[in-house]
Design an enzyme around this catalytic site. Structure first.
Site, PDB file in Angstrom:
ATOM      1  CB  THR A   1     -35.429 -75.203 -34.827  1.00 19.02           C
ATOM      2  OG1 THR A   1     -35.546 -76.400 -34.567  1.00 19.02           O
ATOM      3  CG2 THR A   1     -36.491 -75.179 -36.047  1.00 19.02           C
TER       4      THR A   1
ATOM      5  N   GLY B   1     -29.025 -76.534 -32.201  1.00 18.75           N
ATOM      6  CA  GLY B   1     -28.015 -77.315 -32.108  1.00 18.75           C
ATOM      7  C   GLY B   1     -27.154 -77.517 -33.436  1.00 18.75           C
TER       8      GLY B   1
ATOM      9  NE  ARG C   1     -37.973 -76.097 -31.573  1.00 19.99           N
ATOM     10  CZ  ARG C   1     -36.654 -76.302 -30.623  1.00 19.99           C
ATOM     11  NH1 ARG C   1     -36.729 -75.562 -29.665  1.00 19.99           N
ATOM     12  NH2 ARG C   1     -35.721 -77.035 -31.173  1.00 19.99           N
TER      13      ARG C   1
ATOM     14  CB  VAL D   1     -39.090 -85.682 -39.967  1.00 15.69           C
ATOM     15  CG1 VAL D   1     -38.139 -84.460 -40.357  1.00 15.69           C
ATOM     16  CG2 VAL D   1     -38.597 -85.999 -38.571  1.00 15.69           C
TER      17      VAL D   1
ATOM     18  CE1 TYR E   1     -30.794 -90.490 -30.329  1.00 15.31           C
ATOM     19  CE2 TYR E   1     -28.831 -91.344 -29.181  1.00 15.31           C
ATOM     20  CZ  TYR E   1     -29.450 -90.542 -30.006  1.00 15.31           C
ATOM     21  OH  TYR E   1     -28.914 -89.620 -30.739  1.00 15.31           O
TER      22      TYR E   1
ATOM     23  CE  LYS F   1     -29.727 -90.205 -33.911  1.00 15.84           C
ATOM     24  NZ  LYS F   1     -29.727 -89.526 -34.959  1.00 15.84           N
TER      25      LYS F   1
ATOM     26  N   PRO G   1     -21.425 -88.475 -33.981  1.00 15.92           N
ATOM     27  CG  PRO G   1     -22.167 -86.599 -34.149  1.00 15.92           C
ATOM     28  CD  PRO G   1     -22.625 -87.761 -34.629  1.00 15.92           C
ATOM     29  N   GLY G   2     -20.038 -88.060 -30.882  1.00 12.58           N
ATOM     30  CA  GLY G   2     -20.231 -88.351 -29.271  1.00 12.58           C
ATOM     31  C   GLY G   2     -20.847 -87.289 -28.623  1.00 12.58           C
TER      32      GLY G   2
END
Ligand code: NDP
Ligand code: 8X3
Length: 254
Positions: free
Chosen positions: A12, A14, A36, A60, A152, A156, A182-183
């Site tokens: 939805t 990015g 959404r 999820v 976080y 990850k 990714p950064g």
């Protein structure tokens, strides 16, 4: 001939949105998920002609919902060739001693358990067919720890470990497993991390050129268009201005 089928979680906005459009451009029929529903309908409008689209609205981390939707897909959607585990976010940026337990729960539940629930539902079909390609969206936060990133970063790091574990366990089945880390990518990520504070969110991307979501989708495209004997196992991608999680060359305000 039938199109291949890809499932993208968190489509939805990015990175997930960009990956979904890129997959459609490559000719994949698309299962796109997110909470959404209206955004998924907007995504439908962007798709090229001839691409079948199945929007699925679920959280999820709601295990029963994930199982209900994904274990019982209509037969014409059941053979998923590509799974992109992208849904995820940071919630908060606080030192461990003052961290919010609800934020911790959200990050572990979405980024780790959600990825596992979705993967479990899809992997069984891939092992039966001895084929498939799983791409997990990790983060530089899964390779390094930065101040106040604690939970976080832990979530990850777990994604990184699970990606490598999947690649080992699924090796006998010929299933490709890739991690993309990714950064800084300018998306709704910081808006979510800072709970809707758009001013604070925008400062994260000021003074340098961050990555954009399409940069990640381009890597997905490259990975998916390699020949059968090649898997890109692990890719860390940063803006040129970023050397590590914490070293970023920013232009100072005049
Ligand atoms: P966005 O906030 O733009 O997108 C996050 C996506 O995840 C949305 O589609 C959102 O959908 C979905 N999502 C979040 N929580 C849930 C949930 N509980 N159930 C279902 N879907 C959910 O951020 P990005 O595109 O930047 O983030 C995508 C991934 O990339 C994440 O895993 C993030 O950790 C990772 N990443 C991002 C970086 C960045 O700098 N932006 C850098 C490195 C990694 P909805 O709200 O509709 O449910
Ligand atoms: C998102 C990038 O640096 O905010 O995973 O953790 S960072």
């Amino acid at each position: 001939m039938k199109n291949k089928i890809a499932l993208v979680t968190g489509a939805t906005s990015g990175i997930g949105w960009a990956c979904a459009l890129t997959l459609a451009k490559l000719g994949y029929d698309l299962i796109a998920t997110g909470r959404r529903a209206a955004r998924l309908e907007e995504l439908r409008q962007e798709l090229p002609e001839g691409i079948r689209f199945l929007p699925l609205v679920f959280d999820v981390c709601a295990r029963e919902e994930v199982e209900r939707y994904l274990a019982n897909l209509p037969s014409e959607w059941a053979s998923i060739d590509v799974l992109i585990n992208n849904a995820g976010n940071a919630h908060g940026l606080d030192p461990i001693q003052t961290g919010n337990v609800d934020d911790w729960d959200a990050m572990i539940d979405i980024n780790v358990k959600g990825l596992l629930y979705v993967s479990k539902a899809i992997i069984s079909g891939m092992t039966e067919r001895n084929s498939g390609h799983i791409i997990n969206i990790g983060s530089i936060a899964g390779k390094e720890i930065y101040p106040n990133g604690n939970v976080y970063c832990a979530s990850k790091h777990a994604v990184d470990a699970l990606t490598n574990g999947m690649r080992i366990d699924l090796n006998p089945f010929g299933i490709k497993v890739m991690g993309i880390h990714p950064g800084l990518v300018e998306t709704e990520f910081s808006l979510v991390r800072f709970k809707g504070d758009s001013q604070r969110a925008s400062t994260i991307y000021q003074g340098y050129q961050p990555l954009v979501a399409q940069d990640i989708a381009d890597i997905v495209e490259f990975a998916l268009t390699r020949p059968p004997h090649v898997v890109l196992a692990d890719v860390v991608v940063l803006p040129t201005a970023q050397a590590s999680a914490t070293v970023i060359k920013k232009k100072l305000n005049p």
